[in-house]
Design a protein around this motif. Structure first.
Motif, PDB file in Angstrom:
ATOM      1  N   ILE A 418     -26.096  15.032  -3.032  1.00 30.42           N
ATOM      2  CA  ILE A 418     -24.837  14.966  -3.768  1.00 30.42           C
ATOM      3  C   ILE A 418     -23.724  15.498  -2.874  1.00 30.42           C
ATOM      4  CG2 ILE A 418     -23.554  15.867  -5.746  1.00 30.42           C
ATOM      5  CD1 ILE A 418     -26.218  15.977  -7.235  1.00 30.42           C
ATOM      6  N   GLU A 419     -22.645  14.733  -2.785  1.00 30.12           N
ATOM      7  CA  GLU A 419     -21.472  15.133  -2.016  1.00 30.12           C
ATOM      8  C   GLU A 419     -20.330  15.447  -2.969  1.00 30.12           C
ATOM      9  OE1 GLU A 419     -20.891  15.907   0.925  1.00 30.12           O
ATOM     10  OE2 GLU A 419     -22.609  15.187   2.073  1.00 30.12           O
ATOM     11  N   GLY A 420     -19.283  16.029  -2.433  1.00 33.00           N
ATOM     12  CA  GLY A 420     -18.141  16.366  -3.265  1.00 33.00           C
ATOM     13  C   GLY A 420     -16.847  16.317  -2.480  1.00 33.00           C
ATOM     14  N   ALA A 421     -15.740  16.316  -3.194  1.00 34.70           N
ATOM     15  CA  ALA A 421     -14.418  16.305  -2.554  1.00 34.70           C
ATOM     16  C   ALA A 421     -13.429  17.029  -3.449  1.00 34.70           C
ATOM     17  CB  ALA A 421     -13.954  14.876  -2.293  1.00 34.70           C
ATOM     18  N   LEU A 422     -12.406  17.595  -2.816  1.00 35.54           N
ATOM     19  CA  LEU A 422     -11.357  18.322  -3.539  1.00 35.54           C
ATOM     20  C   LEU A 422     -10.032  18.133  -2.821  1.00 35.54           C
ATOM     21  CD1 LEU A 422     -11.396  21.912  -4.969  1.00 35.54           C
ATOM     22  CD2 LEU A 422      -9.698  21.325  -3.241  1.00 35.54           C
ATOM     23  N   VAL A 423      -8.987  17.930  -3.606  1.00 32.45           N
ATOM     24  CA  VAL A 423      -7.624  17.879  -3.056  1.00 32.45           C
ATOM     25  C   VAL A 423      -6.709  18.637  -3.997  1.00 32.45           C
ATOM     26  CG1 VAL A 423      -5.662  16.455  -2.410  1.00 32.45           C
ATOM     27  CG2 VAL A 423      -7.969  15.633  -1.963  1.00 32.45           C
ATOM     28  N   SER A 424      -5.905  19.544  -3.443  1.00 34.86           N
ATOM     29  CA  SER A 424      -4.868  20.240  -4.214  1.00 34.86           C
ATOM     30  C   SER A 424      -3.498  19.898  -3.650  1.00 34.86           C
ATOM     31  CB  SER A 424      -5.066  21.759  -4.166  1.00 34.86           C
ATOM     32  OG  SER A 424      -6.094  22.179  -5.022  1.00 34.86           O
ATOM     33  N   LEU A 425      -2.578  19.554  -4.544  1.00 35.97           N
ATOM     34  CA  LEU A 425      -1.200  19.261  -4.157  1.00 35.97           C
ATOM     35  C   LEU A 425      -0.256  20.204  -4.886  1.00 35.97           C
ATOM     36  CD1 LEU A 425      -1.039  15.348  -4.512  1.00 35.97           C
ATOM     37  CD2 LEU A 425      -1.631  16.663  -2.467  1.00 35.97           C
ATOM     38  N   ASP A 426       0.852  20.523  -4.251  1.00 31.74           N
ATOM     39  CA  ASP A 426       1.955  21.140  -4.981  1.00 31.74           C
ATOM     40  C   ASP A 426       2.457  20.095  -5.976  1.00 31.74           C
ATOM     41  OD1 ASP A 426       4.883  21.658  -5.537  1.00 31.74           O
ATOM     42  OD2 ASP A 426       4.408  23.467  -4.407  1.00 31.74           O
ATOM     43  N   LYS A 576      -2.285  12.415  -6.465  1.00 33.14           N
ATOM     44  CA  LYS A 576      -0.909  11.909  -6.432  1.00 33.14           C
ATOM     45  C   LYS A 576      -0.490  11.393  -7.806  1.00 33.14           C
ATOM     46  CE  LYS A 576       1.522   7.808  -4.683  1.00 33.14           C
ATOM     47  NZ  LYS A 576       2.852   8.388  -4.474  1.00 33.14           N
ATOM     48  N   ALA A 577      -1.381  10.634  -8.449  1.00 38.99           N
ATOM     49  CA  ALA A 577      -1.067  10.061  -9.753  1.00 38.99           C
ATOM     50  C   ALA A 577      -0.865  11.148 -10.802  1.00 38.99           C
ATOM     51  CB  ALA A 577      -2.180   9.107 -10.180  1.00 38.99           C
ATOM     52  N   TYR A 578      -1.768  12.114 -10.863  1.00 41.51           N
ATOM     53  CA  TYR A 578      -1.683  13.156 -11.885  1.00 41.51           C
ATOM     54  C   TYR A 578      -0.500  14.085 -11.660  1.00 41.51           C
ATOM     55  CZ  TYR A 578      -5.903  12.290 -14.626  1.00 41.51           C
ATOM     56  OH  TYR A 578      -6.833  11.755 -15.482  1.00 41.51           O
ATOM     57  N   ALA A 579      -0.106  14.307 -10.415  1.00 42.75           N
ATOM     58  CA  ALA A 579       1.027  15.197 -10.143  1.00 42.75           C
ATOM     59  C   ALA A 579       2.332  14.630 -10.695  1.00 42.75           C
ATOM     60  CB  ALA A 579       1.148  15.439  -8.640  1.00 42.75           C
ATOM     61  N   THR A 580       2.356  13.322 -10.944  1.00 38.25           N
ATOM     62  CA  THR A 580       3.560  12.705 -11.499  1.00 38.25           C
ATOM     63  C   THR A 580       3.898  13.284 -12.871  1.00 38.25           C
ATOM     64  OG1 THR A 580       2.872  10.669 -10.377  1.00 38.25           O
ATOM     65  CG2 THR A 580       4.674  10.481 -11.949  1.00 38.25           C
ATOM     66  N   PHE A 581       2.898  13.662 -13.658  1.00 42.27           N
ATOM     67  CA  PHE A 581       3.152  14.167 -15.014  1.00 42.27           C
ATOM     68  C   PHE A 581       3.914  15.486 -14.997  1.00 42.27           C
ATOM     69  CE2 PHE A 581      -0.922  11.675 -15.744  1.00 42.27           C
ATOM     70  CZ  PHE A 581      -0.260  10.553 -16.214  1.00 42.27           C
ATOM     71  N   PRO A 582       3.459  16.526 -14.297  1.00 45.84           N
ATOM     72  CA  PRO A 582       4.242  17.766 -14.279  1.00 45.84           C
ATOM     73  C   PRO A 582       5.541  17.639 -13.492  1.00 45.84           C
ATOM     74  CG  PRO A 582       2.376  17.958 -12.777  1.00 45.84           C
ATOM     75  CD  PRO A 582       2.179  16.690 -13.559  1.00 45.84           C
ATOM     76  N   ASN A 583       5.667  16.581 -12.692  1.00 41.04           N
ATOM     77  CA  ASN A 583       6.890  16.391 -11.909  1.00 41.04           C
ATOM     78  C   ASN A 583       7.934  15.581 -12.672  1.00 41.04           C
ATOM     79  OD1 ASN A 583       8.298  16.902  -9.447  1.00 41.04           O
ATOM     80  ND2 ASN A 583       7.948  14.788  -8.804  1.00 41.04           N
ATOM     81  N   VAL A 589       4.764  12.268  -3.328  1.00 35.11           N
ATOM     82  CA  VAL A 589       4.202  11.714  -2.093  1.00 35.11           C
ATOM     83  C   VAL A 589       3.424  12.816  -1.373  1.00 35.11           C
ATOM     84  CG1 VAL A 589       4.700  10.618   0.122  1.00 35.11           C
ATOM     85  CG2 VAL A 589       6.124  10.101  -1.876  1.00 35.11           C
ATOM     86  N   PRO A 590       2.107  12.683  -1.258  1.00 32.37           N
ATOM     87  CA  PRO A 590       1.336  13.697  -0.532  1.00 32.37           C
ATOM     88  C   PRO A 590       1.781  13.791   0.922  1.00 32.37           C
ATOM     89  CG  PRO A 590      -0.122  12.295  -1.815  1.00 32.37           C
ATOM     90  CD  PRO A 590       1.237  11.650  -1.839  1.00 32.37           C
TER      91      PRO A 590
END
Length: 863
Positions: A418-426, A576-583, A589-590
């Motif tokens: 099992i692999e995984g990935a994580l990304v955090s954006l401002d 990127k898509a989800y950050a649009t809501f709080p923005n 744009v990452p």
């Protein structure tokens, strides 16, 4: 005016312009010659003007992440040792008239001058000789005529002092090929794990292509684009007579049939450095190449790259990702053992019986456990040892054996690990704050950055993307009432689609808010059906940052499974898509690089400023949905964390302590992928777990809620410890808060039937409900009718001498019921309530019960 005369005038104008530019170039060249009249010779070994210095990478607080430096183990290869088709491929791609010109191609030079004047320079004018000259004696980042003149001068001198074969040898040994490699030998080892002496025609073309654009044409990073460009150059080589069509086709198909996208060089400089964020650094190399920095700039230029990464967040991400992967793989192994034991118990005796009965030795399973253990021992212990011995004693046979072993390990890992990935954006600036692309970045077996390059089905985490279109278009609101029952949808091509909810459960009617919080499939597809594929795809593509019409068509099938996330996206795209809501509905744009300084401390590039200027030029186009729609969607997604599929995060991380948090989980078919995408007003994070090879199952005990949500919640809680509890920004106008009925979504019944069953909902101004709830009044009547039926049934049973409670699930349940019965002197309404509950329990769990209460669908909904 005749067509012939018009054409003649155009030709005369072009000839005149060409003549003028020829004079200008001649004058400038003469000045350059005069300025360098004291130059008597060219340095024979073509040493660089400046010494190589490592490029330093810093996080957003100025802390050093890592250093990029060149591979000092570069091997020079003689032109006589490389196959002719490699040289033919390079000349076809870079300089077809190499053996005909004297250092520069006049036609291409004039075209380049025109392009520069028009501000449309696209490269391609430099000959092989000019590239050698520019690589050593000019700054190739400088897109100007003066730089071209410097290249031109030195290329003429090179042609005077060296033969064509010598210049070509300089070229194949010195030119950058991407990935931190210079020269064909290092590049061949990096891309193909073989010497340049042994590469095929198809592989030669791939190397020739990456010279021009390392990242874009890389067969590792962009195999589809590399494949298309490879076909073009192969066709040109056939036309030029460098190879036959049969040889080209055979080599092309042979390469792609054996293609393994996880191959990388174990001898590159990449693995020899201390790196606090290796996945981010790996991603950063491609971003620097996109900024038109050469390999020499990146690996030798002494640059200082100031990035957006936060090393503290990265460290926390590393910690929880390691915990999550350990837990996931151990749980999966346990699941596999359970399934394997069940299979062994049922099938192995049958197989052994058949083997003995029919004397089929190949079917015998005895010793299979020992064989499995032996294979594991070889992979884990012997193969790495063979690799070390091969390198230590320069034994190619041992190195080849080890390479084969590692390739087998890769294939097994893709199926079982099992692999995984994580990304955090401002959430507002798009700064990439943390990134993890897999379990560990190992250049031999695991380098694929799933956070950026993964093509993964998002499952139900995709739903908010088109729900936002429904809210933005005002076709739905958070309190819209939707039917949740089995239904058949019809695709555009006429084929039927019959979805199911998780575990096959239905609730008849549900508010949109709750349908999304609990990830109900049929209500979601009804939303998709109502707004249409065009609106849903248009909104989703904008949020994910997909603008190319061809790519949009490939990504989004116009069928109802689209609504359940049957597409391929990366965790970075989902962040990127989800950050649009709080923005506030504005595009995010990452970005990874803020600015870059040269070795002298001068700022030479400011990608963040360029991105902000580009967004200003786009104007209103950056507003992907109204601020009001974004706020309503954010409020709905907060419900997922409060009482929906992400509510367990409060248990795992000790509670959010009043912090507003929103998000959504996603689990794909057969439990293959587990997602959580969510955000606060400060940070947006996506997390994914699954297999590199599709088709395997994580197991029903590892979903977006139970696996990913658990560690997503822990990570988000930790990184916010020193941040204030920020509320999501509510638009100054356009939002109405209205008290509504929790069942119907309408205004509470004025007669008071909804008392105790209301809540405050947020609406875009104009979409709030105007009608009063009627469902509670219907429920009241339905409950009275049901109680009368129950009493009649009980009376009838008692008259017949039957005990209505003779059927029990077990003695414990019976005792619990008896303990709860009121005494002789304290009879009250509780007796009737308990009696009804007991009867329902009896009829639900005993299929052979002769007496069952027939509740209609409305009454069942209100129970």
């Amino acid at each position: 005016m005749s067509t012939v005369r018009k054409r003649r005038i155009v030709i005369d104008i072009l000839l005149g312009i060409t003549f003028v530019f020829s004079i200008i170039i001649a004058i400038l060249l003469g000045l350059a010659l005069a300025a360098t009249q004291n130059l008597k010779y060219i340095d024979g070994d073509l040493t660089p003007i400046e010494s190589a210095l490592p490029t330093q990478i810093f996080d957003r607080h100025g802390e050093l992440i890592t250093e990029f430096f060149s591979n000092e183990k570069r091997k020079v290869i003689s032109i006589d040792e490389v196959p002719d088709h490699l040289l033919f491929a390079i000349m076809t791609r870079e300089d077809r008239r190499f053996f005909e010109h004297n250092g520069f191609d006049f036609t291409r030079l004039v075209k380049a001058a025109f392009d520069i004047v028009r501000g449309q320079y696209s490269g391609g004018a430099s000959t092989i000789t000019q590239q050698v000259a520019g690589n050593r004696y000019a700054d190739r980042r400088d897109i100007s005529i003066s730089r071209k003149l410097v290249e031109l001068w030195y290329s003429i001198q090179l042609e005077r002092y060296y033969t064509k074969q010598e210049i070509l040898e300089f070229y194949i040994n010195e030119i950058p090929f991407g990935g931190g490699t210079n020269g064909v030998e290092a590049a061949s080892q990096f891309y193909f794990h073989k010497s340049a002496r042994d590469i095929t025609i198809a592989e030669s073309v791939l190397l020739a292509n990456v010279i021009a654009r390392h990242s874009t044409y890389s067969p590792l990073k962009n195999p589809n684009i590399a494949k298309e460009r490879q076909e073009e150059i192969l066709s040109q080589m056939v036309e030029l007579g460098y190879t036959t069509q049969e040889e080209a086709d055979q080599s092309f198909h042979q390469y792609w049939q054996g293609y393994d996208g996880t191959r990388a060089s174990s001898e590159s400089a990449w693995g020899n450095r201390n790196d606090k964020a290796p996945w981010f650094s790996w991603y950063l190399t491609s971003q620097l190449e996109e900024l038109h920095l050469s390999a020499d700039d990146i690996w030798k230029g002494g640059l200082k790259v100031y990035t957006t990464l936060d090393l503290e967040y990265q460290s926390i991400a590393d910690e929880y990702m390691a915990q999550a992967l350990k837990y996931a793989n151990e749980t999966n192994a346990s699941n596999t053992r359970v399934r394997s034991k069940a299979g062994d118990k049922q099938f192995l005796p049958i197989i052994d019986l058949l083997a003995l009965g029919f004397n089929l030795r190949d079917l015998r399973t005895a010793g299979s456990k020992e064989k499995s253990q032996a294979k594991k021992y070889y992979r884990d212990y012997l193969n790495p040892l063979i690799d070390v011995l091969g390198v230590s004693f320069n034994r190619n046979d041992l190195k080849d054996t080890a390479t084969t072993g590692f390739e087998i390990e890769q294939k097994i890992s893709k199926r079982t690990e099992i692999e995984g990935a994580l990304v955090s954006l401002d959430s507002h600036t798009g700064h990439i704050l943390a990134m993890i692309g897999g379990s560990s970045l190992d250049s031999r077996t695991n380098w694929f950055n799933r956070a950026v390059d993964g093509h993964i089905q998002p499952g139900s985490s995709f739903k908010p993307l088109y729900y936002s279109a429904a809210i933005n278009l005002k076709k739905f609101d958070a309190a819209s009432l939707i039917i949740d029952r089995p239904v058949v949808f019809e695709n555009d091509d006429g084929t039927p689609y019959i979805p199911e909810n998780f575990k096959g459960e239905w609730v008849d009617y549900v508010l949109l808010r709750n349908a999304l919080a609990h990830s109900m499939n049929v209500p979601s597809l009804k939303v998709l059906e109502a707004i249409g594929f065009d609106a849903a795809i248009d909104q989703a593509s904008k949020l994910l940052g997909i603008s190319d019409p061809i790519q949009i068509e490939k990504t989004f099938p116009r069928k109802f499974p689209l609504g359940l996330g049957i597409i391929n996206v990366s965790p970075l795209q989902m962040a990127k898509a989800y950050a649009t809501f709080p923005n506030g509905g504005k595009e995010v744009v990452p970005i990874s690089v803020r600015y870059i300084e040269d070795r002298y401390g001068k700022i030479i590039l400011e990608p963040e400023k360029q991105m902000l200027n580009a967004q200003k030029r786009k104007g209103n186009a950056t507003q992907l949905m109204s601020p009001q729609a974004a706020f309503v969607m954010t409020n709905i997604l907060q419900g997922t964390v409060k009482y929906g599929t992400l509510s367990s995060t409060s248990y795992w991380n000790g509670g959010w302590e009043g912090r507003p948090v929103a998000g959504k989980t996603g689990t794909t078919q057969n439990w293959s992928d587990a997602w959580t995408c969510g955000f606060t007003n400060q940070v947006t994070t996506t997390m994914w777990f699954g297999f590199d090879q599709p088709g395997n199952s994580l197991g029903t005990n590892m979903t977006g809620a139970t696996l990913t949500g658990k560690y997503w919640g822990k990570y988000m809680k930790r990184i916010h410890e020193d941040m204030p509890n920020e509320e999501f920004t509510e638009p100054a106008t356009g939002i109405r808060r209205v008290t509504v009925c929790e069942l119907s979504g309408d205004l509470p019944d004025p007669e008071g039937y909804c008392n105790g069953h209301t809540y405050e909902e947020v609406f875009i101004e104009g979409t709030q409900p105007r009608t009063y709830c009627e469902l509670h009044k219907k429920r009241e009547k339905a409950n009275v009718d049901s109680e009368e039926r129950i009493i009649n049934v009980l009376d009838s049973l008692e008259r017949d001498g039957e005990n209505p409670f003779k059927l029990w699930i077990d003695e414990e349940e019976k005792q619990e019921y008896m303990d709860n019965q009121p005494g002789e002197n304290d009879q009250d309404d509780n007796e009737e309530t308990v009696t009804i509950d007991a009867l329902e329990t009896t009829t639900e769990n005993n299929s052979e019960n002769d007496y069952s209460i027939d509740f209609n669908s409305e009454n069942h909904l209100f129970d």
